[in-house]
Write an enzyme that holds these catalytic residues in place. Structure first.
Site, PDB file in Angstrom:
ATOM      1  CE1 TYR A 128      35.000  13.123  37.604  1.00 62.54           C
ATOM      2  CE2 TYR A 128      34.456  15.343  38.310  1.00 62.54           C
ATOM      3  CZ  TYR A 128      35.268  14.236  38.372  1.00 62.54           C
ATOM      4  OH  TYR A 128      36.362  14.240  39.194  1.00 62.54           O
ATOM      5  CD  GLN A 258      28.774  34.167  36.395  1.00 65.75           C
ATOM      6  OE1 GLN A 258      27.646  33.910  36.795  1.00 65.75           O
ATOM      7  NE2 GLN A 258      29.564  33.251  35.876  1.00 65.75           N
ATOM      8  CG  HIS A 261      30.705  30.757  39.546  1.00 68.52           C
ATOM      9  ND1 HIS A 261      30.348  29.580  40.130  1.00 68.52           N
ATOM     10  CD2 HIS A 261      29.542  31.338  39.149  1.00 68.52           C
ATOM     11  CE1 HIS A 261      29.028  29.444  40.087  1.00 68.52           C
ATOM     12  NE2 HIS A 261      28.508  30.500  39.508  1.00 68.52           N
ATOM     13  CD  GLU A 326      27.690  30.386  31.994  1.00 65.27           C
ATOM     14  OE1 GLU A 326      28.591  31.150  32.400  1.00 65.27           O
ATOM     15  OE2 GLU A 326      27.499  29.258  32.465  1.00 65.27           O
ATOM     16  CG  HIS A 327      24.629  33.500  33.565  1.00 68.84           C
ATOM     17  ND1 HIS A 327      25.932  33.132  33.800  1.00 68.84           N
ATOM     18  CD2 HIS A 327      23.864  32.444  33.952  1.00 68.84           C
ATOM     19  CE1 HIS A 327      25.969  31.909  34.306  1.00 68.84           C
ATOM     20  NE2 HIS A 327      24.728  31.456  34.408  1.00 68.84           N
ATOM     21  CG  ASP A 360      23.564  30.081  39.029  1.00 69.35           C
ATOM     22  OD1 ASP A 360      23.511  29.951  37.797  1.00 69.35           O
ATOM     23  OD2 ASP A 360      24.410  30.779  39.609  1.00 69.35           O
ATOM     24  CD  GLU A 414      25.335  12.453  -5.741  1.00 68.88           C
ATOM     25  OE1 GLU A 414      25.568  11.443  -5.041  1.00 68.88           O
ATOM     26  OE2 GLU A 414      24.768  13.468  -5.295  1.00 68.88           O
ATOM     27  CG  HIS A 419      24.398   4.681  -4.438  1.00 69.27           C
ATOM     28  ND1 HIS A 419      25.691   4.252  -4.229  1.00 69.27           N
ATOM     29  CD2 HIS A 419      24.011   5.271  -3.268  1.00 69.27           C
ATOM     30  CE1 HIS A 419      26.064   4.574  -2.994  1.00 69.27           C
ATOM     31  NE2 HIS A 419      25.063   5.188  -2.394  1.00 69.27           N
TER      32      HIS A 419
END
Lengths: 427, 427
Positions: A128, A258, A261, A326-327, A360, A414, A419
């Site tokens: 996207y 930053q 943004h 994030e940074h 970036d 079990e 099985h």
């Protein structure tokens, strides 16, 4: 404008909590609207997709898919210097991500047993790409190049038309540079739903990545499981740790890069130096006036910005690990010695000449990073984001004989007797 | 009981669609109940956790945490042969998963640039282990061992008490073998919420893994983003492709080993051989009578089982890739030649002596696998599931000089002038 704090320890935890709340705003109305869009696109395919396109974008495009020659013609309209910069960035991104590629492997034993792990690229991936003022060619490179390296067969891009009803030429240039296979001029939650289910025109994909507005993000979240998605991204943030050798002019510029943004973005400086703190604040006021997005920057710094004078670097590192930004920029005399102390950060920028915009756009590592503290457990987008693994097991009759009693015992413990039976019939 | 289909092509797509619907049943009531539990545990911590424990498990345990010496004492009560089988399984699982471990890396350039990717284990991981009749020690091994290899600092297990209010000894033995650090005797959605937020007693973790009932699964899904989770698991399935050399006795046993998990489990055989198809059905009727979970098996085969006689092996492979089964067995004369044709499967079992329970318990690859067609884009649980990556960038002044014009151009093309400014101030 930006808050200035003299004792780091006193604000730490509450401020972090406040920052983390940024990502918790959900919107019931958006969720309901998106759920309806998804359901209609699932049921009615192109018909619903086109109806929503008309409703939200104001017109139905003549055709949804942009042909290859049209993409090329649009890309050719871009400035050569831009195309050259884009190509250099793509080369760097490719070089870095090539190093992430994992190989399939197998292990063979002398008793004939063979086991291993296959790694392949996903078959189809949807990217996207937002339109309008948030049309970011860099985002096309960062999402498509790792997919290409992973071996994805078909990369399908969806992007809404511009106001003129046409695709954005820079976005088309980036699609061409990154190796996107098909481009459709549709956007919004309806485009995301079309990628998840497939329609008469849009191919069904295995994973959907890329940024978008709240409708796009909500659609991705609701479709998680039907397809894979990249991550649930919250507002972005930068944390800078600076010692007394840092340059306040650089620090101020990086904080604001930053903050521009988004009004929800967060920019924080931590420094033990009172002088650096004061000079950085002064630089912010000075530089801000010349920046075109100063209103966004002002609001963002107002709410989620801070210059914090901390006791020492250890306190700054502890704050960083708690925030999991994030940074993270480390502007210090010897930045390398900090790297081992950082537990949680999406990407770490070391030294005075590694500002966040370098990452970036250009250096090579991905700019799609975990936000809002999720670097505690999420990772940057990478080649690994576009692979699927599967394991394989080949046992010989001899190896099965040696293992059978153990397996039967475990299965019976079990209570799974069918099985056990599957092993017993092979005795 | 089990449907028998003579022409594979005729049922393919519809049957796959029907199978995939199994995972789409959501339950609004459960979602609301779980949301309330999460909110109360987030707000009230231990108080809410204990109140829900009393409500759902019938009593409040004397203390929530099981001490190390208590875990050991309980494990010692298990049969030595069981403990030995568990140890052998753990050794195999460890050997396989060690091979998945990725290393941090860096790249240094002659212009002084250093870039790389750090890989570390998550700090804390929570493992949910169901109690009661679905207490599976194998699940403890499969979830904890990869976490341990990834370098997770602390593995915290939560498991509901048995009817006697005590922990299950086999589960405790598995926790000890796998290297679980702390064990708490709580279960349900409230235990999942406690791990996500932390309470006075329970540590806050970064990721929650492990199977559970619909309350546990819904809690994990709702908390995704606050923590990471392993995957959204749907009902389990096996697909077997068999040529005329396969053994119908084995095929029947393997189909039923999957069917016994759950009435929603799916077991399908695809074979071009009419004889194999008929004999397998006969074997199912014969073996079923001796199996303790025959009621579950009967219901599961009834609704989601099939023996399909397909045209040829290509058709079987195409069906497998469309279904993307969790488990795929290939019982053929030369099974290896099929492996490259398989696009989508969680784990592939090759040959007549590699039945699915071998992988569930013992061979080494993980048994936590993508279900309900999600092998198209999800992968088995692995060491990679317990790591976090972060990138780092160090640029020199010289390298920045060489890059600056390109970066400024790209930032301006995106209208992000504060990004451009962050480069410009360094000129």
């Amino acid at each position: 404008m930006i808050r200035v704090v003299k004792e780091g320890g006193s604000i730490g935890i509450d401020f972090i909590r406040q920052l983390k709340l940024r990502s918790e705003e959900t919107n019931k109305q958006v969720e309901a609207a998106v759920a309806e869009i998804i359901e209609n696109v699932r049921t009615d395919g192109d018909k619903a997709l086109l109806a929503y396109t008309k409703k939200f974008d104001g017109r139905i495009p003549d055709k949804m898919e942009i042909r290859r020659d049209e993409i090329k013609a649009l890309a050719d309209r871009c400035e050569p210097a831009f195309l050259n910069a884009l190509q250099n960035a793509a080369d760097n991104i490719r070089d870095f991500h090539m190093r992430q590629k994992q190989q399939s492997w197998m292990n063979t034993r002398s008793d004939g047993v063979i086991m291993g792990q296959r790694i392949r690229g996903l078959a189809k991936v949807g990217i996207y790409v937002p339109g309008g003022t948030a049309a970011y060619p860099s985002s096309v490179l960062m999402n498509a190049i790792p997919a290409k390296i992973a071996g994805v067969d078909e990369i399908v891009m969806v992007t809404p038309p511009g106001k003129d009803g046409k695709p954005n030429p820079e976005i088309m240039a980036a699609a061409l540079t990154a190796g996107v296979d098909r481009v459709f001029l549709v956007g919004g939650a309806q485009a995301v739903a079309a990628l998840a289910f497939g329609t008469e025109s849009i191919p069904k994909v295995d994973k959907i990545v890329g940024p978008g507005n709240i409708y796009v993000a909500t659609a991705k979240k609701q479709l998680y499981g039907t397809v894979d998605i990249d991550m649930i991204a919250g507002p972005s943030e930068i944390l800078i740790i600076a010692d007394e050798t840092a340059n306040p002019k650089f620090l101020a510029a990086d904080l604001m890069s930053q903050a521009e943004h988004d009004v929800l973005a967060s920019a924080i400086l931590l420094t033990p130096s009172e002088k650096i703190a004061e000079q950085t604040v002064a630089q912010i006021y000075e530089q801000l006036e010349h920046l075109s997005r100063k209103e966004i920057i002002r609001q963002s710094l107002d709410r989620f910005g801070a210059v914090i004078q901390c006791r020492d670097v250890d306190e700054a590192v502890a704050f960083a690990n708690e925030l999991a930004p994030e940074h993270l920029e480390i502007c210090a005399a010897n930045p390398m010695e900090y790297i081992g102390k950082i537990d949680n950060a999406g990407s770490v920028f070391l030294g005075n000449f590694s500002p966040e915009p370098l990452g970036d756009y250009y250096a090579g590592p991905n700019h799609v990073l975990p936000t809002s503290g999720t670097a505690r457990f999420f990772s940057p987008l990478s080649v690994d984001s576009f692979i699927k693994k599967s394991s394989f097991i080949y046992y010989t009759e001899e190896a099965m004989k040696a293992a059978q009693e153990d397996i039967i015992r475990l299965a019976k413990a079990e209570g799974l007797t069918a099985h056990a039976n599957s092993i017993e019939v092979r005795r």
